[in-house]
Structure formats: structure tokens, C-alpha cells
Design a protein around this motif. Sequence first.
Motif, PDB file in Angstrom:
ATOM      1  N   ARG A  27      56.047  58.718  44.931  1.00 55.28           N
ATOM      2  CA  ARG A  27      55.177  58.919  46.096  1.00 55.28           C
ATOM      3  C   ARG A  27      53.879  58.120  45.929  1.00 55.28           C
ATOM      4  O   ARG A  27      53.415  57.461  46.857  1.00 55.28           O
ATOM      5  CB  ARG A  27      54.873  60.414  46.236  1.00 55.28           C
ATOM      6  N   LEU A  28      53.288  58.168  44.742  1.00 54.66           N
ATOM      7  CA  LEU A  28      52.048  57.446  44.480  1.00 54.66           C
ATOM      8  C   LEU A  28      52.267  55.932  44.574  1.00 54.66           C
ATOM      9  O   LEU A  28      51.418  55.209  45.098  1.00 54.66           O
ATOM     10  CB  LEU A  28      51.490  57.824  43.105  1.00 54.66           C
ATOM     11  N   TYR A  29      53.411  55.470  44.094  1.00 55.77           N
ATOM     12  CA  TYR A  29      53.719  54.036  44.160  1.00 55.77           C
ATOM     13  C   TYR A  29      53.696  53.559  45.615  1.00 55.77           C
ATOM     14  O   TYR A  29      53.182  52.481  45.917  1.00 55.77           O
ATOM     15  CB  TYR A  29      55.083  53.753  43.533  1.00 55.77           C
ATOM     16  N   VAL A  30      54.229  54.369  46.510  1.00 64.83           N
ATOM     17  CA  VAL A  30      54.240  54.021  47.935  1.00 64.83           C
ATOM     18  C   VAL A  30      52.844  54.192  48.538  1.00 64.83           C
ATOM     19  O   VAL A  30      52.363  53.325  49.274  1.00 64.83           O
ATOM     20  CB  VAL A  30      55.275  54.881  48.697  1.00 64.83           C
ATOM     21  N   ASP A  31      52.180  55.289  48.216  1.00 62.14           N
ATOM     22  CA  ASP A  31      50.874  55.582  48.803  1.00 62.14           C
ATOM     23  C   ASP A  31      49.797  54.581  48.417  1.00 62.14           C
ATOM     24  O   ASP A  31      48.854  54.358  49.171  1.00 62.14           O
ATOM     25  CB  ASP A  31      50.408  56.988  48.416  1.00 62.14           C
ATOM     26  N   VAL A  32      49.926  53.971  47.269  1.00 60.89           N
ATOM     27  CA  VAL A  32      48.922  53.019  46.780  1.00 60.89           C
ATOM     28  C   VAL A  32      48.915  51.733  47.629  1.00 60.89           C
ATOM     29  O   VAL A  32      47.991  50.939  47.542  1.00 60.89           O
ATOM     30  CB  VAL A  32      49.171  52.744  45.280  1.00 60.89           C
ATOM     31  N   GLU A  33      49.907  51.593  48.488  1.00 57.63           N
ATOM     32  CA  GLU A  33      49.993  50.419  49.370  1.00 57.63           C
ATOM     33  C   GLU A  33      48.742  50.297  50.238  1.00 57.63           C
ATOM     34  O   GLU A  33      48.265  49.194  50.488  1.00 57.63           O
ATOM     35  CB  GLU A  33      51.243  50.528  50.251  1.00 57.63           C
ATOM     36  N   THR A  34      48.225  51.411  50.683  1.00 53.65           N
ATOM     37  CA  THR A  34      47.034  51.378  51.530  1.00 53.65           C
ATOM     38  C   THR A  34      45.952  52.259  50.922  1.00 53.65           C
ATOM     39  O   THR A  34      45.928  53.466  51.123  1.00 53.65           O
ATOM     40  CB  THR A  34      47.355  51.875  52.958  1.00 53.65           C
ATOM     41  N   THR A  35      45.064  51.628  50.180  1.00 58.16           N
ATOM     42  CA  THR A  35      43.976  52.363  49.533  1.00 58.16           C
ATOM     43  C   THR A  35      42.773  52.494  50.443  1.00 58.16           C
ATOM     44  O   THR A  35      41.906  53.316  50.207  1.00 58.16           O
ATOM     45  CB  THR A  35      43.539  51.653  48.237  1.00 58.16           C
ATOM     46  N   GLY A  36      42.702  51.633  51.465  1.00 55.28           N
ATOM     47  CA  GLY A  36      41.569  51.671  52.371  1.00 55.28           C
ATOM     48  C   GLY A  36      40.445  50.741  51.977  1.00 55.28           C
ATOM     49  O   GLY A  36      39.542  50.488  52.754  1.00 55.28           O
ATOM     50  N   SER A  37      40.493  50.210  50.766  1.00 55.77           N
ATOM     51  CA  SER A  37      39.422  49.301  50.338  1.00 55.77           C
ATOM     52  C   SER A  37      39.729  47.876  50.794  1.00 55.77           C
ATOM     53  O   SER A  37      40.870  47.533  51.104  1.00 55.77           O
ATOM     54  CB  SER A  37      39.248  49.346  48.823  1.00 55.77           C
ATOM     55  N   SER A  38      38.699  47.066  50.800  1.00 55.63           N
ATOM     56  CA  SER A  38      38.884  45.673  51.246  1.00 55.63           C
ATOM     57  C   SER A  38      39.712  44.866  50.244  1.00 55.63           C
ATOM     58  O   SER A  38      40.263  43.834  50.588  1.00 55.63           O
ATOM     59  CB  SER A  38      37.525  45.004  51.447  1.00 55.63           C
ATOM     60  N   SER A  39      39.793  45.332  49.020  1.00 58.07           N
ATOM     61  CA  SER A  39      40.561  44.617  47.988  1.00 58.07           C
ATOM     62  C   SER A  39      41.880  45.322  47.688  1.00 58.07           C
ATOM     63  O   SER A  39      42.451  45.143  46.610  1.00 58.07           O
ATOM     64  CB  SER A  39      39.727  44.497  46.710  1.00 58.07           C
ATOM     65  N   GLN A  40      42.380  46.111  48.642  1.00 63.29           N
ATOM     66  CA  GLN A  40      43.564  46.930  48.398  1.00 63.29           C
ATOM     67  C   GLN A  40      44.784  46.114  47.996  1.00 63.29           C
ATOM     68  O   GLN A  40      45.612  46.577  47.224  1.00 63.29           O
ATOM     69  CB  GLN A  40      43.884  47.809  49.591  1.00 63.29           C
ATOM     70  N   PHE A  41      44.903  44.867  48.503  1.00 60.23           N
ATOM     71  CA  PHE A  41      46.073  44.055  48.170  1.00 60.23           C
ATOM     72  C   PHE A  41      46.160  43.842  46.670  1.00 60.23           C
ATOM     73  O   PHE A  41      47.220  43.975  46.075  1.00 60.23           O
ATOM     74  CB  PHE A  41      46.022  42.707  48.893  1.00 60.23           C
ATOM     75  N   TYR A  42      45.038  43.535  46.021  1.00 57.49           N
ATOM     76  CA  TYR A  42      45.036  43.286  44.581  1.00 57.49           C
ATOM     77  C   TYR A  42      44.934  44.573  43.785  1.00 57.49           C
ATOM     78  O   TYR A  42      45.468  44.669  42.683  1.00 57.49           O
ATOM     79  CB  TYR A  42      43.903  42.325  44.222  1.00 57.49           C
ATOM     80  N   ASP A  43      44.252  45.581  44.337  1.00 60.25           N
ATOM     81  CA  ASP A  43      44.111  46.857  43.633  1.00 60.25           C
ATOM     82  C   ASP A  43      45.461  47.515  43.371  1.00 60.25           C
ATOM     83  O   ASP A  43      45.666  48.131  42.333  1.00 60.25           O
ATOM     84  CB  ASP A  43      43.244  47.831  44.440  1.00 60.25           C
ATOM     85  N   LYS A  44      46.365  47.379  44.324  1.00 64.45           N
ATOM     86  CA  LYS A  44      47.656  48.052  44.173  1.00 64.45           C
ATOM     87  C   LYS A  44      48.433  47.536  42.970  1.00 64.45           C
ATOM     88  O   LYS A  44      49.154  48.279  42.329  1.00 64.45           O
ATOM     89  CB  LYS A  44      48.491  47.931  45.445  1.00 64.45           C
ATOM     90  N   PHE A  45      48.250  46.263  42.624  1.00 64.69           N
ATOM     91  CA  PHE A  45      48.985  45.718  41.488  1.00 64.69           C
ATOM     92  C   PHE A  45      48.547  46.373  40.183  1.00 64.69           C
ATOM     93  O   PHE A  45      49.367  46.643  39.310  1.00 64.69           O
ATOM     94  CB  PHE A  45      48.826  44.198  41.399  1.00 64.69           C
ATOM     95  N   SER A  46      47.266  46.638  40.051  1.00 71.04           N
ATOM     96  CA  SER A  46      46.765  47.296  38.844  1.00 71.04           C
ATOM     97  C   SER A  46      47.349  48.705  38.729  1.00 71.04           C
ATOM     98  O   SER A  46      47.867  49.086  37.674  1.00 71.04           O
ATOM     99  CB  SER A  46      45.244  47.345  38.890  1.00 71.04           C
ATOM    100  N   SER A  47      47.275  49.464  39.811  1.00 79.60           N
ATOM    101  CA  SER A  47      47.809  50.839  39.788  1.00 79.60           C
ATOM    102  C   SER A  47      49.309  50.835  39.538  1.00 79.60           C
ATOM    103  O   SER A  47      49.827  51.613  38.736  1.00 79.60           O
ATOM    104  CB  SER A  47      47.524  51.537  41.114  1.00 79.60           C
ATOM    105  N   ARG A  48      50.000  49.973  40.228  1.00 80.92           N
ATOM    106  CA  ARG A  48      51.457  49.942  40.110  1.00 80.92           C
ATOM    107  C   ARG A  48      51.911  49.458  38.733  1.00 80.92           C
ATOM    108  O   ARG A  48      52.982  49.846  38.266  1.00 80.92           O
ATOM    109  CB  ARG A  48      52.057  49.083  41.211  1.00 80.92           C
ATOM    110  N   PHE A  49      51.103  48.629  38.088  1.00 81.14           N
ATOM    111  CA  PHE A  49      51.439  48.192  36.732  1.00 81.14           C
ATOM    112  C   PHE A  49      51.551  49.409  35.820  1.00 81.14           C
ATOM    113  O   PHE A  49      52.524  49.557  35.078  1.00 81.14           O
ATOM    114  CB  PHE A  49      50.373  47.215  36.210  1.00 81.14           C
ATOM    115  N   TYR A  50      50.555  50.291  35.880  1.00 81.97           N
ATOM    116  CA  TYR A  50      50.566  51.473  35.019  1.00 81.97           C
ATOM    117  C   TYR A  50      51.664  52.458  35.423  1.00 81.97           C
ATOM    118  O   TYR A  50      52.290  53.078  34.554  1.00 81.97           O
ATOM    119  CB  TYR A  50      49.190  52.147  35.018  1.00 81.97           C
ATOM    120  N   LEU A  51      51.901  52.587  36.712  1.00 79.14           N
ATOM    121  CA  LEU A  51      52.994  53.462  37.158  1.00 79.14           C
ATOM    122  C   LEU A  51      54.339  52.945  36.657  1.00 79.14           C
ATOM    123  O   LEU A  51      55.190  53.723  36.213  1.00 79.14           O
ATOM    124  CB  LEU A  51      53.000  53.570  38.679  1.00 79.14           C
ATOM    125  N   SER A  52      54.527  51.629  36.707  1.00 83.91           N
ATOM    126  CA  SER A  52      55.774  51.031  36.207  1.00 83.91           C
ATOM    127  C   SER A  52      55.921  51.260  34.717  1.00 83.91           C
ATOM    128  O   SER A  52      57.027  51.518  34.219  1.00 83.91           O
ATOM    129  CB  SER A  52      55.798  49.539  36.516  1.00 83.91           C
TER     130      SER A  52
END
Length: 118
Positions: A27-52
Motif C-alpha cells: 500500500r505504501l509503495y503505491v501511495d508514495v506515488e503522490t507525496t504532494g511535494s514539488s519533488s515527488q517524482f524523485y522523492d518516491k525513488f528514495s522511499s521505494r528503494f528502502y521498501l524494496s
Amino acid sequence: MRRNTAYQAAFESHPFLKKYLMRAIFRLYVDVETTGSSSQFYDKFSSRFYLSDILMELWDDQHYRRSLHELVAVNERLVLNTINMLLNDANWLLDSTLDTLQELHGLQVCVRQIDSSK
């Protein structure tokens, strides 16, 4: 990955984690797609790296593998969305890496040309 035995013991034995962790990670992996921040495109990779990384560790535990099978039966859409996003992320990262390698090669050619003209 360096393991903390206290955390490892919790992952292996805590009933709440065994029941809900796999679903929460997906669920978090999907939800991190839209963080609401202006840098969300790059932010998601950091979060998803740790989730993976966590998913890779959990994969060694048969209980969590079964938990994934149960999650597919209950919420196939969530699992498919997560896998789709995982593949899209991998594709983007590979494409970005290949572009960077091509740029580096161009710089190497320029340096060689400068060195050979001296």
C-alpha cells in the motif's frame, strides 16, 4: 545488509507484523506515488528503494511469501499496481542510467581528443 537481531526477531515472530506488514508495504509503495511535494517524482525513488530492500529481506521468510499469496487473493489490484510501479521505476532508472552512460562516453571522447591534440 547489516541485520539488527532485535528487529529480525520482531519480523520473524510478531503476529501483527506477520498479519499486516506485507499489505502495508505494498500500500505504501503505491501511495508514495503522490507525496504532494514539488519533488515527488524523485522523492518516491528514495522511499521505494528502502521498501524494496525490506521486501527482499522478507522474501526469505516463508510466512511472508504466504502472506503475499494471501494478499494477491484478497487484493490482486493492489499487488498488480505495485508490480506495475516497480517495473516502471526500474525502466525509468535503467533509461536514466543509459543516458548518463552515453553522456559520460561523450565526455571521454572529448577528453581523448583534447589529449591527442596536445
